[in-house]
Write a protein that holds these residues in place. Structure first.
Motif, PDB file in Angstrom:
ATOM      1  N   SER A 337       0.822  -1.229   0.000  1.00  0.00           N
ATOM      2  CA  SER A 337       0.000   0.000   0.000  1.00  0.00           C
ATOM      3  C   SER A 337       0.851   1.273   0.000  1.00  0.00           C
ATOM      4  CB  SER A 337      -0.942   0.011   1.211  1.00  0.00           C
ATOM      5  OG  SER A 337      -1.994  -0.885   1.012  1.00  0.00           O
ATOM      6  N   GLY A 338       1.620   1.457  -1.036  1.00  0.00           N
ATOM      7  CA  GLY A 338       2.462   2.655  -1.152  1.00  0.00           C
ATOM      8  C   GLY A 338       3.633   2.590  -0.196  1.00  0.00           C
ATOM      9  N   ASN A 339       3.599   3.408   0.861  1.00  0.00           N
ATOM     10  CA  ASN A 339       4.707   3.372   1.823  1.00  0.00           C
ATOM     11  C   ASN A 339       4.317   2.699   3.143  1.00  0.00           C
ATOM     12  OD1 ASN A 339       3.335   5.337   3.383  1.00  0.00           O
ATOM     13  ND2 ASN A 339       4.312   7.022   2.264  1.00  0.00           N
ATOM     14  N   TYR A 340       3.107   2.127   3.203  1.00  0.00           N
ATOM     15  CA  TYR A 340       2.614   1.513   4.450  1.00  0.00           C
ATOM     16  C   TYR A 340       3.557   0.417   4.947  1.00  0.00           C
ATOM     17  CZ  TYR A 340      -0.919  -0.489   7.644  1.00  0.00           C
ATOM     18  OH  TYR A 340      -1.618  -0.959   8.743  1.00  0.00           O
ATOM     19  N   GLY A 341       3.943  -0.491   4.063  1.00  0.00           N
ATOM     20  CA  GLY A 341       4.794  -1.613   4.462  1.00  0.00           C
ATOM     21  C   GLY A 341       6.229  -1.220   4.777  1.00  0.00           C
ATOM     22  N   PHE A 342       6.597   0.030   4.454  1.00  0.00           N
ATOM     23  CA  PHE A 342       7.942   0.504   4.784  1.00  0.00           C
ATOM     24  C   PHE A 342       8.033   0.992   6.227  1.00  0.00           C
ATOM     25  CE2 PHE A 342       8.034   0.785   0.169  1.00  0.00           C
ATOM     26  CZ  PHE A 342       9.303   0.324  -0.133  1.00  0.00           C
ATOM     27  N   LYS A 343       6.894   1.166   6.871  1.00  0.00           N
ATOM     28  CA  LYS A 343       6.895   1.617   8.269  1.00  0.00           C
ATOM     29  C   LYS A 343       7.252   0.428   9.162  1.00  0.00           C
ATOM     30  CE  LYS A 343       3.284   4.969   7.176  1.00  0.00           C
ATOM     31  NZ  LYS A 343       1.876   5.360   7.355  1.00  0.00           N
ATOM     32  N   ALA A 344       8.210   0.633  10.050  1.00  0.00           N
ATOM     33  CA  ALA A 344       8.701  -0.483  10.870  1.00  0.00           C
ATOM     34  C   ALA A 344       7.575  -1.132  11.677  1.00  0.00           C
ATOM     35  CB  ALA A 344       9.810   0.016  11.800  1.00  0.00           C
ATOM     36  N   ASP A 345       6.663  -0.314  12.205  1.00  0.00           N
ATOM     37  CA  ASP A 345       5.594  -0.888  13.030  1.00  0.00           C
ATOM     38  C   ASP A 345       4.444  -1.449  12.208  1.00  0.00           C
ATOM     39  OD1 ASP A 345       4.795   1.619  12.179  1.00  0.00           O
ATOM     40  OD2 ASP A 345       3.651   2.061  13.996  1.00  0.00           O
ATOM     41  N   LYS A 346       4.496  -1.303  10.883  1.00  0.00           N
ATOM     42  CA  LYS A 346       3.458  -1.866  10.017  1.00  0.00           C
ATOM     43  C   LYS A 346       3.999  -3.001   9.144  1.00  0.00           C
ATOM     44  CE  LYS A 346       0.597   1.505  11.275  1.00  0.00           C
ATOM     45  NZ  LYS A 346       1.530   2.417  11.965  1.00  0.00           N
ATOM     46  N   TYR A 347       5.306  -3.227   9.204  1.00  0.00           N
ATOM     47  CA  TYR A 347       5.925  -4.229   8.319  1.00  0.00           C
ATOM     48  C   TYR A 347       5.272  -5.611   8.483  1.00  0.00           C
ATOM     49  CZ  TYR A 347       9.285  -7.612   6.549  1.00  0.00           C
ATOM     50  OH  TYR A 347       9.859  -8.664   5.904  1.00  0.00           O
ATOM     51  N   ASP A 348       5.136  -6.058   9.723  1.00  0.00           N
ATOM     52  CA  ASP A 348       4.574  -7.406   9.945  1.00  0.00           C
ATOM     53  C   ASP A 348       3.123  -7.486   9.464  1.00  0.00           C
ATOM     54  OD1 ASP A 348       6.919  -8.402  10.984  1.00  0.00           O
ATOM     55  OD2 ASP A 348       6.369  -7.998  13.073  1.00  0.00           O
ATOM     56  N   ILE A 349       2.375  -6.399   9.662  1.00  0.00           N
ATOM     57  CA  ILE A 349       0.986  -6.378   9.177  1.00  0.00           C
ATOM     58  C   ILE A 349       0.966  -6.493   7.653  1.00  0.00           C
ATOM     59  CG2 ILE A 349      -1.111  -4.968   8.993  1.00  0.00           C
ATOM     60  CD1 ILE A 349      -0.292  -3.662  11.675  1.00  0.00           C
ATOM     61  N   ALA A 350       1.839  -5.726   7.007  1.00  0.00           N
ATOM     62  CA  ALA A 350       1.888  -5.752   5.536  1.00  0.00           C
ATOM     63  C   ALA A 350       2.251  -7.139   5.022  1.00  0.00           C
ATOM     64  CB  ALA A 350       2.896  -4.724   5.035  1.00  0.00           C
ATOM     65  N   MET A 351       3.165  -7.801   5.701  1.00  0.00           N
ATOM     66  CA  MET A 351       3.549  -9.144   5.265  1.00  0.00           C
ATOM     67  C   MET A 351       2.412 -10.149   5.514  1.00  0.00           C
ATOM     68  SD  MET A 351       6.480  -8.882   3.850  1.00  0.00           S
ATOM     69  CE  MET A 351       7.098 -10.572   3.760  1.00  0.00           C
ATOM     70  N   THR A 352       1.679  -9.947   6.589  1.00  0.00           N
ATOM     71  CA  THR A 352       0.526 -10.831   6.855  1.00  0.00           C
ATOM     72  C   THR A 352      -0.552 -10.620   5.793  1.00  0.00           C
ATOM     73  OG1 THR A 352       0.966 -10.759   9.235  1.00  0.00           O
ATOM     74  CG2 THR A 352      -1.253 -11.417   8.561  1.00  0.00           C
TER      75      THR A 352
END
Length: 403
Positions: A337-352
């Protein structure tokens, strides 16, 4: 179909919860209270008082809620406007400052001798010493700058001039990270007897600014891009992008967010590259002199393409190439989602969120995925361990295979 921002009425929400059932972030984490609560429900409260809901930061603006809403409420846009309102009285973090203003970094790097080399080296050092994580940017996703920007490469390119012309909007990712996609687009258009025009004065579409709460800066970019595009669309010359997120912003989100003269008129002349080529085919104007590509691929349709509602034109085009086999992954959001998965606290969510897509690609046995979105391609390569290419690259390869 986009809605003008004055037409967005939270009371159109019937609380059916369809958005919640289609929200990939809600499925991945209990920290997000869901699109219905963040968007229409709280928007009614915000009309009378400043209501702050901390889990608003978990909305990725992937637009799956918008696609699911039977009442046509642009829920994600309500969320982004609420996020901007939140930051009117609060300062963004250094992470959001950096992720929201990637264009500034790209321009600086591009202007300096060996700027990309030192920037990429600096990011490696930053990862090794934990600096990236310390400022809130994940050190796991790979992101590098190209040695020469698209704009610089384009200036050196000698095109054949044709009466038919298109304006190309490259966007930040193609310009600074993946210029080859832009060069492949130009080659494809030349194969179809179109001359490509590139306006150096275009600025970032504003998508990274919007999701990090810089709505006023986003509007300034919208005004500038709209004026430049109008100069060409008034002459009947289409504007084309190879980035689905840029296309979504230029064509649809500008209209949902801002009141700027010319937005609706421009939108009629704005196309994704594959959308434009399929239109050419419908007019009997597409060059179908493709050489064979004997290879099997898996296609991922970005969320920001699907929400625009013009089908999957990349699949239609690639299926015309002899020898090429391609399958639609149809496995939902990749999570970036653009830069969402680049955020350290959102990385695991993005991978899930992207896990189903990664598994689908792995199980298919392909070594290369195809996707129209640059950051989706990064996420696919990171999560599924395969190469990822833009449809334009395969079309160019097919044209060159015929020569």
């Amino acid at each position: 179909m986009s809605k003008h921002h004055n037409d967005i009425n939270p009371d159109s929400c019937t609380a059916c919860t369809s958005c919640i059932s289609h929200c990939p972030v809600t499925a991945a984490t209990r920290k997000f209270r869901g699109p219905k609560m963040m968007g229409p429900a709280l928007e009614r409260m915000r009309l009378s008082q400043d209501d702050v809901e901390p889990s608003l930061e978990y909305c990725s603006n992937c637009k799956n809620c918008d696609m699911a809403c039977p009442s046509g409420v642009p829920i994600s846009t309500l969320n982004m406007k609420a996020r901007a309102q939140y930051f009117k009285t609060r300062k963004q973090s250094m992470r959001d400052e950096m992720l929201g203003h990637g264009e500034k970094m790209g321009k600086l790097i591009s202007a300096l001798p060996a700027g990309a080399f030192f920037a990429n080296l600096g990011m490696q050092v930053g990862k090794a010493f934990g600096i990236m994580n310390a400022i809130g940017i994940s050190d796991k996703l790979p992101l590098t700058y190209a040695g020469t920007s698209f704009i610089k490469q384009f200036k050196e390119l000698k095109q054949t001039s044709y009466p038919d012309k298109v304006v190309f909007y490259p966007g930040c990712f193609i310009n600074y990270q993946d210029p080859q996609v832009g060069m492949d687009f130009v080659a494809v258009m030349q194969a179809n007897k179109y001359e490509v025009i590139v306006e150096e004065d275009f600025v970032c579409c504003g998508s990274p600014l919007l999701v990090t709460g810089y709505l006023e800066e986003c509007e300034q970019n919208a005004k500038k891009n709209t004026a430049i595009m109008k100069k060409w669309t008034d002459k009947g010359i289409p504007v084309i992008t190879c980035c689905t997120s840029c296309g979504l912003m230029l064509k649809q989100e500008y209209q949902e967010l801002f009141e700027i003269d010319g937005l609706a008129e421009n939108a009629k002349m704005l196309y994704d590259a594959t959308e434009f080529l399929v239109n050419l085919d419908e007019k009997g104007r597409l060059n179908k002199e493709f050489g064979a590509i004997e290879h099997r691929y898996m296609y991922h349709a970005p969320c920001h393409l699907r929400v625009q509602g013009y089908g999957l034109p990349a699949l239609d085009l690639l299926e015309m190439i002899p020898g090429l086999t391609i399958e639609n992954a149809d496995a939902g959001c990749c999570g970036i989602s653009g830069n969402y998965g680049f955020k350290a606290d959102k990385y695991d969510i993005a991978m899930t969120v992207g896990a189903k897509l990664f598994e689908t690609i792995k199980e298919s046995g392909v070594d290369t995925a195809v996707c129209d979105c640059g950051t989706c391609r990064l996420q696919i390569t990171h999560g599924a361990g395969v190469k990822a290419v833009h449809p334009m690259s395969l079309l160019r390869q097919a044209y060159e295979a015929k020569k």
